[in-house]
Enzyme design. Structure first.
Site, PDB file in Angstrom:
ATOM      1  N   CYS A   1     -11.509   0.970   0.361  1.00 41.75           N
ATOM      2  CA  CYS A   1     -10.826   2.212   0.720  1.00 41.75           C
ATOM      3  C   CYS A   1     -11.164   2.725   2.118  1.00 41.75           C
ATOM      4  O   CYS A   1     -10.461   3.583   2.652  1.00 41.75           O
ATOM      5  CB  CYS A   1     -11.145   3.277  -0.315  1.00 41.75           C
ATOM      6  SG  CYS A   1     -10.826   2.693  -2.004  1.00 41.75           S
TER       7      CYS A   1
ATOM      8  N   ASN B   1      -2.993   4.622  -5.893  1.00 39.12           N
ATOM      9  CA  ASN B   1      -4.121   4.329  -5.012  1.00 39.12           C
ATOM     10  C   ASN B   1      -3.993   2.877  -4.561  1.00 39.12           C
ATOM     11  O   ASN B   1      -4.207   1.960  -5.343  1.00 39.12           O
ATOM     12  CB  ASN B   1      -5.428   4.562  -5.767  1.00 39.12           C
ATOM     13  CG  ASN B   1      -6.671   4.233  -4.955  1.00 39.12           C
ATOM     14  OD1 ASN B   1      -6.625   3.463  -3.999  1.00 39.12           O
ATOM     15  ND2 ASN B   1      -7.801   4.787  -5.361  1.00 39.12           N
TER      16      ASN B   1
ATOM     17  N   HIS C   1      -8.200   8.918   2.303  1.00 40.02           N
ATOM     18  CA  HIS C   1      -7.869   7.844   1.366  1.00 40.02           C
ATOM     19  C   HIS C   1      -7.290   8.474   0.111  1.00 40.02           C
ATOM     20  O   HIS C   1      -7.845   9.432  -0.441  1.00 40.02           O
ATOM     21  CB  HIS C   1      -9.118   7.028   1.034  1.00 40.02           C
ATOM     22  CG  HIS C   1      -8.993   6.248  -0.236  1.00 40.02           C
ATOM     23  ND1 HIS C   1      -7.994   5.310  -0.421  1.00 40.02           N
ATOM     24  CD2 HIS C   1      -9.711   6.281  -1.390  1.00 40.02           C
ATOM     25  CE1 HIS C   1      -8.107   4.800  -1.637  1.00 40.02           C
ATOM     26  NE2 HIS C   1      -9.134   5.365  -2.240  1.00 40.02           N
TER      27      HIS C   1
END
Length: 336
Positions: A117, A293, A263
Site C-alpha cells: 500500500c 482497496n 491509500h
C-alpha cells in the site's frame, strides 16, 4: 545540473469481471449489502479471471496510457518501475516481460519492487531520483496487484475489501504536478500482521493447515492473513505522524493543503484518520466504492479520479501505509 521531476500522466486499468456486494451476500447471508457498503465503503470490486495475472494488468495499464496520451511515445520511455506483490514468476523480473510486451526500446532500464500500500509513494521517490540524477528522462511507473489470488473463498472480510487493478504513471522532466519532498519509513516487526506465509523460499510448499475460528473465518498459512486490530493500531498511530512529517519536510501546514489522498484502505479507517488529523471533508478524497482497496494502485486510481473530477489542484498530500509495515508521504504541487 539540477533537475525537477513531475507527474506527467496517469492511467488505470481494471479487470472486466466484477463482484458486487449482492453477490457476496448471496455467499454470506449473515451479511447485508448495507453493512458492507457502510463499513467498508465498497459496493463492487474488479477481480481477475483465473488465468489473468498482474503482468497482464500491467501491460493493459501501459497500453491504456499510450492510447489516452497520444503525445507520449513508447520510444521516449527510458525506465520502467513495476510495483507488485504478485509477480508471474520468481524470475525473470516482471518488468522485463512488460518492456517487451509494450514494445519499448531495449535501452530502457527496468526492475520490479515488492511493496504493497506504500508502493506508489516509493515508486514516485525512486522515479524522482532517476530523473534528478540524470539517469532517465521519462520513467514509466506501473502498479499491478491481484490480491484476490491470495484470498480464501470463505474469507468474507478480505473479499469485501480488496479489488484487483493496475495503474501506469509517467514521471518526467515536465508535467502537471511537481513532485516535492518525501518521508519514507519501515517497521518490519509488524511483518506477520499482514502476510502470505507459504509459496516463497522460506516455506515453498503449501502448509495445508486450514482451520476456521469461532466466527467461521478461515485461517491458513496458504492464504492472506491480516490481523485487522494490529493493522488499525499501526495506522491510527503512524499516519498522523507521517502527515505531520511530510508537511514539515515540504515547508507546509495542513491549511496549505488543497487535497489529501490517502491509500484507500477502507471507509471506516479513512474517516477515522480524517477526523483524527482534522482534515476538512472538502480536502479529503475517497474513491473506492467501485474498485475497493487496490493496494499499490489505490493512490494513482484516486489521483486519476480527482483529476477527472477537477479536484486535483494546488498542494496535494499523498500518504501510503500498510503491509511491511511500510509507509510514505509526499506532496504534489499541481501546476496545470
Amino acid at each position: 545540473m539540477m533537475y525537477k521531476a513531475f507527474v506527467k500522466a496517469v492511467s488505470c486499468y481494471y479487470p472486466n469481471r466484477t463482484v458486487t456486494n449482492e453477490q457476496l451476500v448471496s455467499e454470506f447471508p449473515e451479511w447485508t449489502v448495507e453493512k458492507i457498503a457502510n463499513k467498508v465503503g465498497v459496493h463492487s470490486r474488479h477481480i481477475v479471471d483465473e488465468n489473468e495475472t498482474a503482468v497482464d494488468l500491467a501491460i493493459k495499464a501501459g497500453e491504456c496510457l499510450f492510447t489516452e496520451y497520444s503525445l507520449i511515445k513508447r520510444e521516449d520511455i527510458d525506465f520502467i518501475l513495476l510495483c507488485t506483490q504478485s509477480p508471474d514468476f520468481f524470475l525473470p523480473s516482471s518488468s522485463c516481460i512488460v518492456q517487451a510486451k509494450l514494445g519499448l526500446l531495449t535501452n530502457c532500464g527496468a526492475f520490479d519492487f515488492n511493496l504493497g500500500c506504500s508502493g506508489y509513494i516509493y515508486g514516485l521517490a525512486v522515479a524522482k531520483g532517476l530523473i534528478c540524477g540524470g539517469i532517465a528522462k521519462n520513467v514509466l511507473l506501473i502498479t499491478a496487484e491481484t490480491y484476490s489470488k491470495y484470498l480464501h473463498p470463505r474469507d468474507k472480510g478480505n473479499r469485501t475489501i480488496f479489488g484487483d487493478a493496475s495503474s501506469a504513471t509517467i514521471i518526467s522532466t515536465d508535467g502537471f504536478a511537481e513532485i516535492g519532498h518525501f518521508v519514507l519509513g519501515t517497521d518490519g516487526s509488524g511483518a506477520e500482521n499482514l502476510i502470505v506465509k507459504t509459496g516463497a523460499s522460506r516455506t515453498p510448499y503449501k502448509a495445508n493447515d486450514l482451520k476456521f475460528d469461532e466466527n467461521g473465518n478461515p485461517q491458513s498459512s496458504d492464504y492472506l492473513y491480516m490481523n485487522g486490530s494490529e493493522i488499525f493500531s499501526f495506522t491510527q498511530h503512524n499516519v498522523p505522524i507521517i502527515v505531520k512529517q511530510t508537511l514539515e519536510r515540504n515547508g507546509l501546514t495542513l491549511n496549505d493543503v488543497d487535497l489529501t489522498v490517502f491509500h484507500q484502505a477502507n471507509k471506516y479507517m479513512l474517516e477515522f484518520l480524517r477526523k483524527k488529523i482534522k482534515i476538512p471533508h472538502d480536502k479529503f478524497f475517497i474513491n473506492m466504492a467501485e474498485v475497493g482497496n487496490t493496494v499499490s494502485s489505490s493512490i494513482p486510481i484516486a489521483l486519476k479520479a480527482a483529476q477527472t473530477s477537477n479536484r486535483l489542484y494546488g498542494n496535494t498530500l499523498l500518504c501510503g501505509f500498510g503491509v511491511g509495515y511500510s509507509w510514505g508521504g509526499c506532496i504534489l504541487r499541481v501546476i496545470k
